[in-house]
Design an enzyme around this catalytic site. Structure first.
Site, PDB file in Angstrom:
ATOM      1  N   HIS A   1      -9.056   3.894  -1.664  1.00  0.00           N
ATOM      2  CA  HIS A   1      -7.655   3.490  -1.540  1.00  0.00           C
ATOM      3  C   HIS A   1      -7.209   2.768  -2.805  1.00  0.00           C
ATOM      4  CE1 HIS A   1      -3.953   1.946  -0.117  1.00  0.00           C
ATOM      5  NE2 HIS A   1      -4.390   0.961   0.676  1.00  0.00           N
TER       6      HIS A   1
ATOM      7  N   CYS B   1       0.808  -1.224   0.000  1.00  0.00           N
ATOM      8  CA  CYS B   1       0.000   0.000   0.000  1.00  0.00           C
ATOM      9  C   CYS B   1       0.838   1.270   0.000  1.00  0.00           C
ATOM     10  CB  CYS B   1      -0.934   0.012   1.204  1.00  0.00           C
ATOM     11  SG  CYS B   1      -2.179  -1.294   1.156  1.00  0.00           S
TER      12      CYS B   1
ATOM     13  N   CYS C   1       0.175   2.087   6.717  1.00  0.00           N
ATOM     14  CA  CYS C   1       0.503   0.688   6.941  1.00  0.00           C
ATOM     15  C   CYS C   1       0.647  -0.027   5.598  1.00  0.00           C
ATOM     16  CB  CYS C   1      -0.554   0.015   7.802  1.00  0.00           C
ATOM     17  SG  CYS C   1      -2.226   0.090   7.135  1.00  0.00           S
TER      18      CYS C   1
END
Length: 385
Positions: free
Chosen positions: A341, A89, A371
């Site tokens: 996202h 991510c 994260c």
């Protein structure tokens, strides 16, 4: 001391799953922001020395070094190379780190960092399944490793399990998460209604604003959802949305600023990355933030604004408990629970929003963290000029 300056930053609106950007080739999403970046900055694109893009699940239309493909799809000079990276991510935040490090080292003067992802077209983890199944490989990236099994036994490695572990460790209830999620939507909608995102976004066709925020969401509606893990607290309402989008920014050295007549908007004050328990996975922003503050001699109160990716509500709520940060300074315009996202693009999306909000409010320092798979977290501190 060398400096790495942020000259320009731009993003697409974030499209929701099967929304207005779902049919757009991810290279064309990337090309869209690259063209806007060149136009807004006024640079000669042939002066760019590298294009560093984040992208996950690099199969099909996302395969073949999409950084290079997106640059060429934008009609930009063939002599400029590109490289695609995967830190899960945090891939495009790491792209900023690599770009800034090239500038800080003195080996590069103008570097583009960004990311692109079409999750409607290529679902999360689709790439690993597509690559493994024809070869008869079914263990995934962890279970087949003897060394991994010896160290972590058969502990489940997935983001939902990690989020549940965080909720349990920090005493975060489902109601806490739902209240936070509602706040994310309300903040994002306020930002849209007040035009806060207008300067940082470049419309793509009919998609002119972020599609994710829900005006009709309520705590009552959230309470009706079933947990993702039986007996758990995490629901879809408290999780980041599957999304499509792209973002890009231009980093420059002092020499490039002078040579090209550029106006720096911020400088990279600090960059670092740390790791933690890969089973809990999503709590790494906590030690990563502590590490960054120790290295800089700063405190969390020195940060006028913070962007921490809302992968799941417990990620942010645990981080807030540990850091003591002012919640009003954190994700002031909402986060991934409301805005979405798009995995490979989120890092630069967050930094683009952080830069523009610092400018809007007159803040000086902004911290970004998120994260990442494997129990990792990047931290970037930027200083508005």
């Amino acid at each position: 001391m060398a400096e790495a300056y942020i000259v320009e930053a731009v993003r697409t609106p974030v499209g929701r799953r099967r929304g207005g950007l779902a049919a757009v080739h991810p290279a064309d999403l990337g090309a869209h922001v690259l063209k806007a970046l060149v136009e807004r900055s006024g640079i000669d694109p042939s002066a760019v020395e590298d294009v560093v893009f984040g992208c996950l699940d690099t199969v099909g239309p996302q395969a073949g070094d999409i950084a290079r493909t997106a640059w060429l799809a934008a009609g930009l000079p063939e002599e400029v190379p590109g490289v695609t990276i995967d830190r899960q991510c945090g891939s495009s935040q790491q792209a900023v780190h690599f770009a800034a490090q090239g500038v800080l080292s003195g080996t590069q003067d103008l570097v583009v960092a960004g990311g692109t992802q079409n999750m409607s077209m290529i679902p999360i983890a689709f790439a690993s399944r597509q690559a493994a199944e024809p070869l008869g490989l079914t263990d995934g990236p962890y279970a087949g490793s003897e060394g991994w099994r010896a160290r972590y036994a058969n502990a489940p490695v997935n983001q939902f399990h990690g989020a549940e572990l965080i909720a349990a460790k920090w005493g975060i209830t489902r109601r806490d998460q739902e209240e936070y999620a509602l706040r994310s939507h309300r903040r994002a909608l306020r930002a849209i209604d007040e035009g806060r995102f207008a300067r940082e976004t470049v419309a793509h066709g009919d998609v002119t604003v972020d599609e994710g925020p829900r005006r009709d969401t309520t705590l009552e509606k959230m309470a009706d959802l079933k947990p993702v893990v039986e007996g758990g607290t995490i629901t879809a309402a408290c999780s980041s949305q599957v999304s499509d989008g792209a973002a890009a920014m231009l980093l420059a050295s002092e020499r490039a600023v002078a040579a090209h007549g550029l106006t720096p908007r911020a400088r990279v004050h600090h960059l670092s990355v740390r790791g933690e328990d890969p089973i809990r996975m999503l709590s790494a922003p906590i030690p990563a933030t502590a590490h960054a503050l120790r290295k800089t001699g700063m405190s969390i109160d020195d940060m006028d604004l913070v962007e921490i990716n809302e992968a799941f509500a417990p990620v942010v709520l645990a981080w807030l408990k540990e850091t003591g940060a002012d919640p009003d300074r954190v994700n002031a315009n909402g986060g991934a629970i409301a805005l979405g996202h798009p995995l490979g693009a989120t890092g630069v999306r967050l930094m683009t929003t952080l830069l523009h909000e610092l400018e809007r409010t007159g803040g000086r320092f902004g911290l970004q963290t998120m994260c990442e798979g494997g129990g990792q977290a990047n931290v970037t501190i930027i200083e508005r000029l």
